[in-house]
Design a protein around this motif. Structure first.
Motif, PDB file in Angstrom:
ATOM      1  N   SER A 172       0.807  -1.228   0.000  1.00 54.57           N
ATOM      2  CA  SER A 172       0.000   0.000   0.000  1.00 54.57           C
ATOM      3  C   SER A 172       0.839   1.277   0.000  1.00 54.57           C
ATOM      4  N   LYS A 210       0.873   3.474  -2.090  1.00 53.01           N
ATOM      5  CA  LYS A 210       0.110   4.594  -2.648  1.00 53.01           C
ATOM      6  C   LYS A 210      -0.665   5.336  -1.564  1.00 53.01           C
ATOM      7  N   LEU A 211      -0.844   4.695  -0.404  1.00 52.88           N
ATOM      8  CA  LEU A 211      -1.555   5.339   0.697  1.00 52.88           C
ATOM      9  C   LEU A 211      -0.620   6.272   1.441  1.00 52.88           C
ATOM     10  N   ARG A 258      -1.627   4.135   5.968  1.00 51.01           N
ATOM     11  CA  ARG A 258      -0.984   2.838   5.740  1.00 51.01           C
ATOM     12  C   ARG A 258      -0.506   2.220   7.052  1.00 51.01           C
ATOM     13  N   HIS A 307      -0.644  -8.297   3.474  1.00 56.55           N
ATOM     14  CA  HIS A 307      -0.784  -7.707   2.136  1.00 56.55           C
ATOM     15  C   HIS A 307      -2.178  -7.131   1.917  1.00 56.55           C
ATOM     16  N   GLN A 308      -3.045  -7.253   2.952  1.00 53.86           N
ATOM     17  CA  GLN A 308      -4.382  -6.680   2.890  1.00 53.86           C
ATOM     18  C   GLN A 308      -4.735  -6.117   4.261  1.00 53.86           C
ATOM     19  N   SER A 309      -5.707  -5.220   4.285  1.00 55.32           N
ATOM     20  CA  SER A 309      -6.192  -4.721   5.565  1.00 55.32           C
ATOM     21  C   SER A 309      -6.902  -5.853   6.304  1.00 55.32           C
TER      22      SER A 309
END
Length: 254
Positions: free
Chosen positions: A67, A69-70, A75, A203-205
């Protein structure tokens, strides 16, 4: 569609509340109010400012480039949340005597109107309900059709799905395609193992990984309607940081 009955037998449940240091007093006050304080273990939440992302990548806890881009604050909050929940789930799995974990975040509040439904289920006045008993009964249903891996007790997505069962008090158990929010849920051991396997390295929230697992068919994660627990809409008034760094959350009704 199955209808569950109230039972008097308790399973082996582990209760956990993930709390920031300056949120523990609030979390404990809510748990005491609903009769769960003495049953719940406090898990120290991971602060977003307490870790180095490069070190997490080196240790295999975080996917490289996660992430990017966050903006940093958002992030790091997502990473801290995932690490905190993984900490609670690992704690649960370490105790081989436990069959289910009930996990709360530090901003929970009992959903308005749920007391009456639980009172109806238990045949008691609203002031005498036993939420601990209700959660025990709910957890025990995991071994009955339609067998489940986890239940979201506070879904904050407006999406509804098929009704899988009717719970005591007229609460529905639904299969929601997007069961977002993680402030209150029940997991079996399989659910905890499945999530850790799926999101380590992160790799994910925390809630997105559950949506992915539901949609690929590997995870039977249901949701209660209405929600049993909400997030405190006045969170900002406490002057403390919540795990997600969010407040005044307007949770849409299903």
């Amino acid at each position: 569609m199955l209808t569950f009955r109230v039972s008097q037998n308790h399973g082996s449940l582990g209760f956990y509340v993930i709390a920031m240091e300056d949120r523990k007093e609030y979390a404990n006050s809510i748990l005491e109010e609903i009769g769960l304080k003495n049953s719940t273990r406090v898990v120290d939440a991971i602060d977003r400012d307490s870790f180095n992302e490069a070190n997490l990548v080196k240790s295999g806890q975080l996917q490289r480039g996660f992430s990017k881009k966050l903006w940093d604050f958002r992030r790091k909050g997502i990473i801290a949340c995932a690490l905190s929940h993984q900490k609670a789930l690992k704690m649960f799995l370490k105790d081989k005597t436990l069959t289910h974990a009930i996990v709360f975040e530090d901003d929970i509040i009992l959903q308005e109107g749920i007391r009456k439904k639980i009172a109806d289920a238990q045949g008691k006045d609203q002031g005498k309900i036993n939420i601990l008993q209700y959660i025990h009964d709910l957890a025990k249903s995991s071994s009955k059709e339609p067998k489940w891996d986890g239940i979201n007790l506070g879904i904050c997505s407006p999406y509804c799905g098929d009704t899988m069962a009717m719970l005591p008090g007229g609460i529905k158990l639904i299969q929601a395609p997007q069961p977002y929010c993680t402030h209150a849920y029940i997991y079996t051991r399989r659910a905890a193992e499945l999530e850790l396997e799926a999101n380590v390295p992160i790799h994910q929230s925390e809630d997105r990984i559950r949506v992915d697992l539901v949609n690929d068919g590997s995870f039977k994660y249901f949701s209660t309607v209405p929600r049993i627990f909400d997030q405190n809409p006045n969170d900002q008034a406490t002057g403390a940081k919540s795990i997600h760094g969010k407040s005044d959350l307007d949770i849409p009704k299903c």
